[in-house]
Design a protein around this motif. Structure first.
Motif, short mmCIF file in Angstrom:
data_model
loop_
_atom_site.label_atom_id
_atom_site.label_comp_id
_atom_site.label_asym_id
_atom_site.label_seq_id
_atom_site.Cartn_x
_atom_site.Cartn_y
_atom_site.Cartn_z
N MET A 74 -9.25 3.25 -7.88
CA MET A 74 -8.08 2.97 -7.07
C MET A 74 -8.09 1.46 -6.77
O MET A 74 -9.13 0.92 -6.40
N PRO A 75 -6.95 0.81 -6.89
CA PRO A 75 -6.88 -0.63 -6.62
C PRO A 75 -7.18 -0.96 -5.16
O PRO A 75 -6.77 -0.24 -4.25
N TYR A 76 -7.88 -2.04 -4.97
CA TYR A 76 -8.23 -2.55 -3.64
C TYR A 76 -7.45 -3.84 -3.44
O TYR A 76 -7.42 -4.69 -4.33
N TYR A 77 -6.79 -3.97 -2.30
CA TYR A 77 -5.96 -5.14 -2.03
C TYR A 77 -6.48 -5.92 -0.83
O TYR A 77 -7.02 -5.35 0.12
N ASP A 101 -1.08 3.26 -5.37
CA ASP A 101 -0.24 2.79 -6.46
C ASP A 101 0.65 1.64 -5.97
O ASP A 101 0.56 1.21 -4.83
N ARG A 102 1.50 1.17 -6.87
CA ARG A 102 2.37 0.04 -6.56
C ARG A 102 3.36 0.38 -5.44
O ARG A 102 3.68 -0.47 -4.61
N ALA A 103 3.84 1.61 -5.42
CA ALA A 103 4.77 2.02 -4.36
C ALA A 103 4.11 1.92 -2.99
O ALA A 103 4.74 1.50 -2.02
N ALA A 104 2.84 2.29 -2.89
CA ALA A 104 2.12 2.18 -1.62
C ALA A 104 1.97 0.72 -1.22
O ALA A 104 2.10 0.37 -0.04
N ILE A 127 3.84 -3.82 2.27
CA ILE A 127 4.48 -5.14 2.39
C ILE A 127 5.78 -5.02 3.19
O ILE A 127 6.06 -5.86 4.06
N GLU A 128 6.54 -3.98 2.96
CA GLU A 128 7.79 -3.76 3.71
C GLU A 128 7.49 -3.63 5.21
O GLU A 128 8.17 -4.21 6.05
#
Length: 72
Positions: free
Chosen positions: A1-4, A42-45, A50-51
């Motif tokens: 899972m991507p970590y940001y 995912d990108r939607a999350a 950000i929103e």
């Protein structure tokens, strides 16, 4: 899972717990504001987080995607 790892501006009327609650990311003090970090499925999350940052009136200063093993 991507970590940001995101850096956002601070706001005098908003505390770190509110930011964590809204974004689902861990919030810690950073040199230029707050550091938000954690895994997003995912990108939607990511776009949703950000929103919510913008809805809180915070400015996104930087964003990095890291693999889970490089998360610090």
């Amino acid at each position: 899972m991507p970590y940001y790892d995101l850096i956002v501006s601070t706001h005098p009327d908003i505390d770190a717990r509110a930011v964590e609650s809204e974004t689902g990311l861990r919030c810690t003090p950073a040199e230029r504001g707050w550091r938000l970090h954690g895994e997003l499925v995912d990108r939607a999350a990511l776009y949703g987080a950000i929103e919510r940052i913008f809805r809180l009136g915070l400015e996104l200063l930087s964003l990095e995607r890291r693999s889970g093993r490089h998360a610090t």
